[in-house]
Design an enzyme around this catalytic site. Sequence first.
Site, short mmCIF file in Angstrom:
data_model
loop_
_atom_site.label_atom_id
_atom_site.label_comp_id
_atom_site.label_asym_id
_atom_site.label_seq_id
_atom_site.Cartn_x
_atom_site.Cartn_y
_atom_site.Cartn_z
N LYS A 170 0.84 -1.21 0.00
CA LYS A 170 0.00 0.00 0.00
C LYS A 170 0.87 1.26 0.00
O LYS A 170 0.60 2.22 -0.72
CB LYS A 170 -0.95 -0.03 1.21
CG LYS A 170 -2.05 -1.08 1.05
CD LYS A 170 -2.77 -1.45 2.33
CE LYS A 170 -3.61 -2.70 2.07
NZ LYS A 170 -4.27 -3.24 3.25
N GLN B 153 -5.10 -2.05 9.31
CA GLN B 153 -4.77 -3.34 8.71
C GLN B 153 -5.32 -4.48 9.58
O GLN B 153 -5.05 -4.54 10.78
CB GLN B 153 -3.24 -3.46 8.55
CG GLN B 153 -2.80 -4.71 7.83
CD GLN B 153 -3.30 -4.79 6.39
OE1 GLN B 153 -3.21 -3.84 5.63
NE2 GLN B 153 -3.84 -5.94 6.01
N ASP C 139 -11.48 1.23 3.00
CA ASP C 139 -11.66 -0.22 2.82
C ASP C 139 -13.12 -0.58 2.49
O ASP C 139 -13.40 -1.68 2.02
CB ASP C 139 -11.28 -0.95 4.12
CG ASP C 139 -9.95 -1.68 4.01
OD1 ASP C 139 -9.51 -1.93 2.88
OD2 ASP C 139 -9.37 -2.01 5.07
#
Length: 285
Positions: A53, A97, A120
Amino acid sequence: MTTVISGKLLSANKRLEMKAQVESFPKKYGRLPKLVVILIGNNPASVSYVTGKENACIEIGILNNTIRLPEETTEAELLKLIDDLNNDSLVDGILVQLPLPKHIDQDSIINAIKPEKDVDGFHPKNVASLYLKQPGILPCTPKGIIEVLDSKNIEIEGKRAVVVGRSNIVGLPVSKLLLDRNATVTIAHSRTKNLSEVCKEADILIAAVGKPLFIKEDMVKEGAVVIDVGVNRNPETGKLCGDVDFENVKDKTSYITKVPGGIGPMTITCLMENTIECFLKHVEE
Ligand code: NDP
């Protein structure tokens, strides 16, 4: 004739377009988009995803701050950090995460992220938007799968799609996206009877199981499109592999993706798209 769709190549092209778009932002909006990634602990897979990322942000020109916290971080500390980031007017996207250490409740953390910064697409408000067909942030992997199909103009409408897997992050949302594109969708899972027969009905087969080389040749219809979401270690070679027995399945397919280099890079690319989307909504507020 089989075409192996390269998510890597598609991603590279999309990232070039995004880079050009992002370069124009300081002049238009006075700043660049900013993504903050929070990583708790040292889970090797998580560390590697976070690095991917970071690299994508650098490639595109998105500002990135990865906050690395120790495994012992408490839920209260994490909630406080998320609150600060929610209120930071220069932060456009927040990603925690997953998975989190066991002492932290994942749902509480996802719920705490401001839906407008939830790159997300996991916040309940964004999940509801997907199911109610309202504007919201789409989860990255399902969005990437649809972009891969669209990149080859693969017809979805009227097709029989079988999704193996019903997780909240892949199986369910990709099924909904396929349904919205007028496919006839079957969702298969660990209790599905006659899985081979079900899979064999698929014009479009999406494998999101998490079991190495699980989808075999005899489960695939001649000419099917096969999308492999799985990221596994091959128990024999120790190498990265998908849910599909690629070498034996590929010749039966019209289109197929490979692991690595398929849906993985597209997931990160869609995360970048979501960050830009959040930024644009944020600066235009
Ligand atoms: P989950 O473990 O959450 O879900 C797996 C699904 O597969 C479940 O619905 C399960 O059924 C089903 N399943 C398990 N065994 C069988 C079986 N024998 N027959 C039929 N169905 C079965 O996984 P995720 O959805 O999170 O991820 C799936 C895979 O995709 C993993 O390999 C993961 O690493 C990968 N992944 C890749 C991403 C990328 O960027 N490329 C992003 C996210 C995930 P049941 O519900 O009945 O238990």
